[in-house]
Design an enzyme around this catalytic site. Sequence first.
Site: not given
Ligand code: AMP
Length: 578
Positions: A261, A281, A317, A430
């Site tokens: 991530k 985004r 990303e 989601r």
């Molecule tokens: P969150 O912002 O905590 O809801 O986590 C989801 C976000 O993680 C996504 O919207 C991406 O911006 C980020 N992200 C980072 N690495 C990845 C990955 N390998 N696959 C998908 N999303 C990722």
Amino acid sequence: MIDGLNSVLSAEISTHFSHFVHLCEKILGTTSKNMKVNFLSEYLSSLNDESLSVAVLFLSNRIFPLGSKSAVNIGYSTIMRTLSEISTLDQNKIQQIYLKYGDMGALSEYAISKMHTVSLFQHRALTLLSVHDRFRRIADTIGYNSGKSKRNLLKGLFLNSSPLEAKYLTKMINGEMRIGLTEGFVEVAVSKAFNQELRIVREAMLVLGDISQVALLAKKSLLHTALVRPLNPVSYMLADAMFTAEEIIDYYQKPLICEYKYDGIRAQMHKSGQQVRFFSRKLTDVTDAFPELASAALNTNLPSSSLSNIDLILDGEVIAFLHGKPLHFQDLQKRLRKKNVTEQITKEVPLVYVVYDIIYLNGEVMIRKPLRQRKEILSEISFREPIINAYQNIVNSEQGIAAMFEESRDMGHEGLVLKDPDSQYYPGRRGRYWIKLKKELDTIDAVIVIAEYGHGKRAGTLSDYTFAVKDEHSNDQLKIIGKAYSGLTDYEINIITKKLRTIMIKDDGYRVIVRPEIVLEIAFDSIQKSDRHNSGFALRFPRIKNIRIDKTVKDIDSLPKIKQIYNKQVYLMSKNNV
Ligand code: AMP
């Protein structure tokens, strides 16, 4: 002239809610898929625009579109109380009838047939729009004392409804239409009603994720405007959260694609011929902030293709990366705030675009292909640094996930994103196709105050818990902070159910109110300010981590801790707003 008048009249009549419920009964009454689709398409083609967008939502077992934050949030007890207030049945009788039918829709139908209150106003025929408007007003009624206003709004609906209409109103409120329809049927009916290719209806549905919008576009022959094409940003697929490797393995029971991530900002890269765009985004054009990425993008090619120029849409990303390590997210933010991207800043905060998905390639939309195939396609594309393919592994065990989690944290990333290799790309949604696993923000200890009976495999057990923390400013009164139903094993739920029955204060039939004795340790994704609970906060993605038999209500956490964790999140929130 008469014909014109007839068609106006029939369009008006078909927007009546009574017609909608008769359609539902007709659909329920046949097992033939063809007949269901015929009934549906005939009905949809008779509606005006506004009623059409409401009808397709209702038929898809929704009140608001997928992804909408609105929810009517009316529980069984509110429905029961409202029914008893307007019918000749008291609360006890209502409960008995509910236990007999085991179905809230049937209960409402029966209760309304025994209605004794006569509306002061003339009985007004409900229409699809008036029902939807009432639902919207109920959803907009929030705040600690909103219960009574919601009941009044619901009462207004019931007072104007026939028994059959009341049955469907209740089914819709509970999200339990159960008339043997899936969204798939509704899509087929939309295609038939408006003479549009089913393939295009489905593609538009995948992109927009909202059956109302798709039905309207179909009616106006405008579905092509919803299709995926380079330089037109597409809504992002979003990840759900889980908190342990065990839960993930347990849920999927199959090998998963596991990626780091990355702690950066989400970006979509579009390339069409010599034109390149990056979208954030929020789907705004942020190309100017990433000049080095835009020029590297021009050198993307597909060695196996004879085309010298490839067109594509990628998802990934943007991270700040220096000397083999990711920089802090705040460094990236600092760079994004600059109006001009100078050479100096590109040196201080160099960027990498890590690609993890592909949405479109050379005229072909990829979103319906399974992720494993999209990944194969990505591996064939040759990128020029600083654009790179995301590192990935296949994991199939808790140990595998734990090892990669540690690796990710050691390398300076945020955690993991685990992805179902069979999943399509669902724009704007989601879901549990992508699961993020981050270090938990913290956990809280809270006490169970209400428990509800579960459904399906958990029927008969008290498996949904509403829990509270204490408020030090009001004599340690308990304040509700959330509700959770995941994280415990069946064995633990059985034990808790037995214990809850011994500490019950009130039995509402479908739920019990209990003395605050059982303490749970709750993990969660984040804390939000919310009017839903009297603490003023709500936990996002709460999950029970442990039953704290070692703790009593005296040991639970208090509101200041919740506020402290809430404040810690400010950094994360600012990240999502890029
Ligand atoms: P969150 O912002 O905590 O809801 O986590 C989801 C976000 O993680 C996504 O919207 C991406 O911006 C980020 N992200 C980072 N690495 C990845 C990955 N390998 N696959 C998908 N999303 C990722």
